[in-house]
Structures are given as structure tokens and as C-alpha cells.
Enzyme design. Structure first.
Site, PDB file in Angstrom:
ATOM      1  N   HIS A 155       0.833  -1.221   0.000  1.00  0.00           N
ATOM      2  CA  HIS A 155       0.000   0.000   0.000  1.00  0.00           C
ATOM      3  C   HIS A 155       0.863   1.267   0.000  1.00  0.00           C
ATOM      4  CE1 HIS A 155      -3.321  -2.707   1.277  1.00  0.00           C
ATOM      5  NE2 HIS A 155      -2.369  -3.273   2.012  1.00  0.00           N
ATOM      6  N   SER A 276      15.120  21.354 -16.890  1.00  0.00           N
ATOM      7  CA  SER A 276      13.908  22.131 -17.135  1.00  0.00           C
ATOM      8  C   SER A 276      14.304  23.385 -17.882  1.00  0.00           C
ATOM      9  CB  SER A 276      13.267  22.496 -15.795  1.00  0.00           C
ATOM     10  OG  SER A 276      12.445  23.645 -15.956  1.00  0.00           O
ATOM     11  N   LYS A 282      16.386  21.961 -11.699  1.00  0.00           N
ATOM     12  CA  LYS A 282      15.708  20.687 -11.934  1.00  0.00           C
ATOM     13  C   LYS A 282      16.586  19.645 -12.627  1.00  0.00           C
ATOM     14  CE  LYS A 282      12.005  19.658 -11.219  1.00  0.00           C
ATOM     15  NZ  LYS A 282      10.680  19.953 -11.740  1.00  0.00           N
ATOM     16  N   GLU A 289       9.862   8.448 -16.856  1.00  0.00           N
ATOM     17  CA  GLU A 289       8.481   8.878 -17.096  1.00  0.00           C
ATOM     18  C   GLU A 289       8.010   8.461 -18.488  1.00  0.00           C
ATOM     19  OE1 GLU A 289       7.728  13.033 -15.014  1.00  0.00           O
ATOM     20  OE2 GLU A 289       9.707  12.921 -15.895  1.00  0.00           O
TER      21      GLU A 289
END
Ligand code: ARG
Length: 478
Positions: A155, A276, A282, A289
Site C-alpha cells: 500500500h 527544465s 531541476k 516517465e
């Protein structure tokens, strides 16, 4: 101009040409198409369906066509519909009207099935090879990070400590099953469809076994109608690819989570991250992803082909042309996803300290405290309730399981002794010494088995590659 146009009074509408053409994508099958044609024309020659001399002229011509296409000398034209027609029309330009004999005892329906099967058998071997590479990476990292303790989750809540190597080997299992599925699919792919003709078989004394043997197929299909209607083998590839992508996306998701500052378990090498355009600080896990994000394409292609096949009457229908772009895009998605995941893992570093802290925190050792009582004769269900109370006491007093005073323990259950506070993550891990468990001894055995499994895969890959190249009629001398 129409190539097979005897019965038509007019040219196809321009729109129709654009709508029905497949050359934009099936040109990718030119090698397979020509290889299949070489085997077919050799067979026609041997059987005397065409003369030996004609067969030799056609084969030599086909080799030149292959060369022309490989060298970029072929002009592709929507009017010529598909790769089969392009090859035949170029052949005619090169060797004249004898080219017209090649298509004796063959239809584009069995021909396209052949091209696809030749394509898929190569692709399956490439896929299994990349799965083996990824497994090897997992093994390397499991070795490098051998003693690193990590929190195991259910979980997405900290549950019990595990060896990080055990976590990695969980993915290894998934990729083993994937490789099995691809290899199993290979058995059904590597069957010769040629000889089915348009749908009913052929009125010539062809020799299908000879063609199968030339091309290195393990057998010939048994029913001509099924042969030209069947795309199950493409569905099987897409299904296996879908599950593999599912596994890659789960791994990718964990990489995304673990590289956040909230988790901070893992750092990706700069070469596998992106910046970024706005925020200078970043360092983003875009590779992970995208692996996660590309899954939908492959699931989509699987659904697309399943829907295409649903309710399709026998035998060949043009709907089946829709198989190719789906398959090609799935392959072009899966293979790079496998490679890039491997590279990303190979260059990542772990923060072992942070993992270890996280593994012990959050009452992850509560089950071990319950097991401690079980050893002292308390039924597990009761032990579970007792430790629940202990956790409650810790929460109320701001203690952890290891620094809660012994009298607090004893207030709940007198069976506790000083040594309960010595239970740590390493003890918890070492205690799980069952087959499949996270104890170091078990993980070492699993790692050894994993190495062997990958060796077996590599052996299979190299055997198939050798076999396939021995039957690559374009490379082998005539
Ligand atoms: N481009 C077609 C396909 O991909 C080749 C077979 C065409 N056959 C036919 N009867 N029109 O399925």
C-alpha cells in the site's frame, strides 16, 4: 496505373489509392518479402513449374531489387500500393516479362503472412536478447548493492525490511516470465504460411516443405483458410509486449518515486536525466516517465488488433493490413524502452544510508516483535494484538520499538525481555530464510539461479540468430 488491372475500366480514384496503400509502412518488410520470394522461385524452378533458367534469372533479379532498396534507389509510389507490388514491378524493370512468373502459385495473402512471420521471428529474438541484457543489469546491481537494506512496501506504506537485491530480483522474475512468453510465441511464429494461396491452396505441385526448409521454418501451416486469416501470432507478440511494458512501467514508477527528494533513495546519472527550460535546479527523470508513459501505446495496439480480428469473417480481409503499423510501433516502443531502462539502472547510484534508515523506521519491525512472542508460545493472533498496543504506546510517548523502555513492553505483556529491543532490520531480513525469502542466503541462491537463466536466454538467442542467418537467402550465396 493499375498493376493487376485487367478487369477494370478506370484507374482507382486518387483518394482510394491514398487510403488503401500500405507502402508507407510495409516497405519495412522488403528484406523479408524478397527472401520469401527467393525461396518461392527456387521451389518453382525445382518443381518445373517454371524453368530452372527462369528461376535463376528471377533470383538474380530479386537480389538486385534488394540492393536497390537497401541503397535507397527505389522510388516508392502510392500507385503501387504495397511492398509486394513494388518488388515485382522493379523486378520487371530489371529482368523483363519473365518477372511475371514469380507470382505463380502464390497470393499476396499468403505472401504477407510470410513476410510478417519472418519479421517477427527476428524481432522476438531481439526482444529476448534485450530482456537478457536488462536481467544482467539487474544482476550486476543486485551484486553491487548486495548488503543494502531497503524498506519493503505494501500500500506504499513501509511494511517490512528487505534486501534491495531482493527487490531488484523481483523484476528479474517478471522479465524471465516475459522472455518465456516471447519464446513460446516463437514456436507458433516459425511456421511457413506460403502455399495457402489466396485461401484455398494451389493447383500446382508445389513443395511447401522445401520452402520451409530453405527459410528455416519448423513446419508448414495445416489449413490454408486459417493461414491467410490468422494474425494470432501478432496478437501474441503484442500481448507479451504489453506485459513487458507493464513491468517496465512499474520499475519506471519506482525510479520516479525513489529519485524524489521525498524518498531520496536513488540518484540517476546526469546522462539519463533532463533539465527544465525554466527551473535551473531541476534534474528530471524524464526517461523513466516516458517508459511509464509509452505503455499505453502498446496496450492500444494490442486492443486495436484484437478488435480488428473480432467478428472478421474468413478468410483474408483488408482489415488485416492494420496489423502492421500496430506491430511496428509496438516493437519501436518496446525495444528502446528495454535498452534505456537498462542504461538508466546501470548508471544509477543508491543512498544506502537513507534506505537503511527508512527500512527500520515506521514500525517496520512490528511483525518481528509479534513473531518474538510466537516463539514464546503466544498464538500469532494474540501476539498481533499485543504488538498493536505496543505500537500505540510508542506513538503516544514518541518512542520507537527499539527505544521503548522494557517496563512499557512488560506492562502490555510480561513475556518480553531486554532482547526484544535488539530486533533490527538485519535480524528481520536474515530470519526470512525460506525459498523465495529475503534472507541473504536465499537472495544469493536466487542470484545464482538468475545468472543461469540469463545464460540460457543468451544461448537461445545465439542459437536462433545463427539459424536465422544460415537461412537468410539474401546473404547466403545462391
Ligand atoms: N497490403 C496487404 C496487407 O497488408 C497485403 C495483402 C493484400 N491482399 C489483398 N488481397 N489485397 O494485408
Amino acid at each position: 496505373m493499375r498493376l493487376w488491372g485487367g478487369r477494370f475500366g478506370s484507374e482507382p480514384d486518387r483518394l482510394v489509392q491514398e487510403f488503401t496503400q500500405s507502402i508507407d509502412f510495409d516497405r519495412r518488410l522488403f528484406r523479408q518479402d524478397i527472401t520469401g520470394s527467393i525461396a518461392h522461385c527456387r521451389m518453382l524452378g525445382r518443381r518445373g513449374i517454371i524453368s530452372a533458367d527462369e528461376a535463376a534469372q528471377i533470383e538474380a533479379g530479386l537480389r538486385r531489387v534488394a540492393d536497390d532498396i537497401a541503397q535507397g534507389r527505389m522510388v516508392f509510389d502510392h500507385a503501387l500500393e504495397d511492398i509486394h507490388t513494388h518488388v515485382e514491378s522493379r523486378l520487371r524493370e530489371l529482368i523483363g516479362p519473365v518477372a511475371g512468373k514469380l507470382h505463380t502459385a502464390r497470393s499476396r495473402n499468403d505472401q504477407v503472412a510470410l513476410d510478417l512471420r519472418l519479421f517477427l521471428r527476428e524481432v522476438i529474438v531481439d526482444t529476448v536478447s534485450l530482456l537478457a541484457d536488462l536481467q544482467a543489469t539487474l544482476q550486476e546491481r543486485a551484486t553491487d548493492w548486495h548488503d543494502v537494506i531497503a524498506p519493503g512496501y505494501t500500500h506504499l506504506q513501509r511494511a517490512q525490511p528487505v534486501l534491495l537485491a531482493h527487490h531488484l530480483l523481483a523484476y528479474h522474475e517478471m522479465f524471465s516470465r516475459d522472455a518465456d512468453r516471447f519464446r513460446d510465441a516463437y514456436r507458433r511464429v516459425n511456421i511457413l504460411p506460403l502455399g495457402a494461396g489466396a485461401l484455398a491452396g494451389l493447383p500446382y505441385s508445389i513443395d511447401r516443405e522445401f520452402v520451409a526448409e530453405q527459410l528455416g521454418f519448423d513446419g508448414v501451416t495445416r489449413n490454408s483458410m486459417d493461414t491467410v486469416a490468422d494474425r494470432d501470432f501478432v496478437v501474441e507478440y503484442l500481448a507479451a509486449a504489453s506485459l513487458t511494458m507493464a513491468h517496465l512501467s512499474r520499475l519506471a514508477e519506482e525510479i520516479v518515486l525513489w529519485t524524489t527528494s521525498e524518498f531520496g533513495y536513488l540518484t540517476l546519472d546526469d546522462s539519463f536525466t533532463t533539465g527544465s527550460s525554466l527551473m535551473p535546479q531541476k534534474k528530471n527523470p524524464d526517461v523513466a516517465e516516458l517508459v511509464r508513459g509509452k505503455v499505453g501505446r502498446v496496450y492500444g495496439h494490442l486492443t486495436h488488433l484484437l478488435v480488428t480480428l473480432k467478428g472478421l469473417p474468413l478468410t483474408y480481409n483488408r482489415d488485416l493490413q492494420e496489423d502492421k503499423e500496430a506491430l511496428f510501433d509496438a516493437v519501436d516502443t518496446l525495444l528502446p524502452s528495454l535498452s534505456v531502462t537498462s542504461g538508466m539502472l546501470r548508471s544509477a547510484t543508491v543512498n544506502a544510508e537513507r534506505l537503511r534508515e527508512a527500512a527500520a523506521a515506521g514500525f517496520s519491525l512490528a511483525t518481528d516483535v509479534a513473531d518474538y512472542l510466537v516463539v514464546r508460545g503466544v498464538p500469532f493472533r494474540e501476539a498481533h494484538a499485543i504488538v498493536g498496543k505496543i505500537v500505540q504506546r510508542c506513538l503516544a510517548t514518541g518512542h520507537t520499538l527499539s527505544d521503548l523502555p522494557l517496563d512499557e513492553y512488560r506492562a502490555v505483556c510480561p513475556l518480553f525481555d531486554e532482547d526484544v529491543r535488539l530486533i533490527d532490520a538485519w535480524a528481520s531480513i536474515s530470519a526470512r530464510d525460506v525459498i523465495g525469502g529475503t534472507a541473504p542466503r536465499q537472495v544469493d541462491a536466487a542470484l545464482a539461479a538468475a545468472r543461469q537463466a540469463t545464460e540460457d536466454l543468451r544461448e537461445w538467442v545465439s542459437r536462433q540468430r545463427t539459424w536465422q542467418s544460415a537461412h537468410d537467402l539474401l546473404v547466403a550465396p545462391a
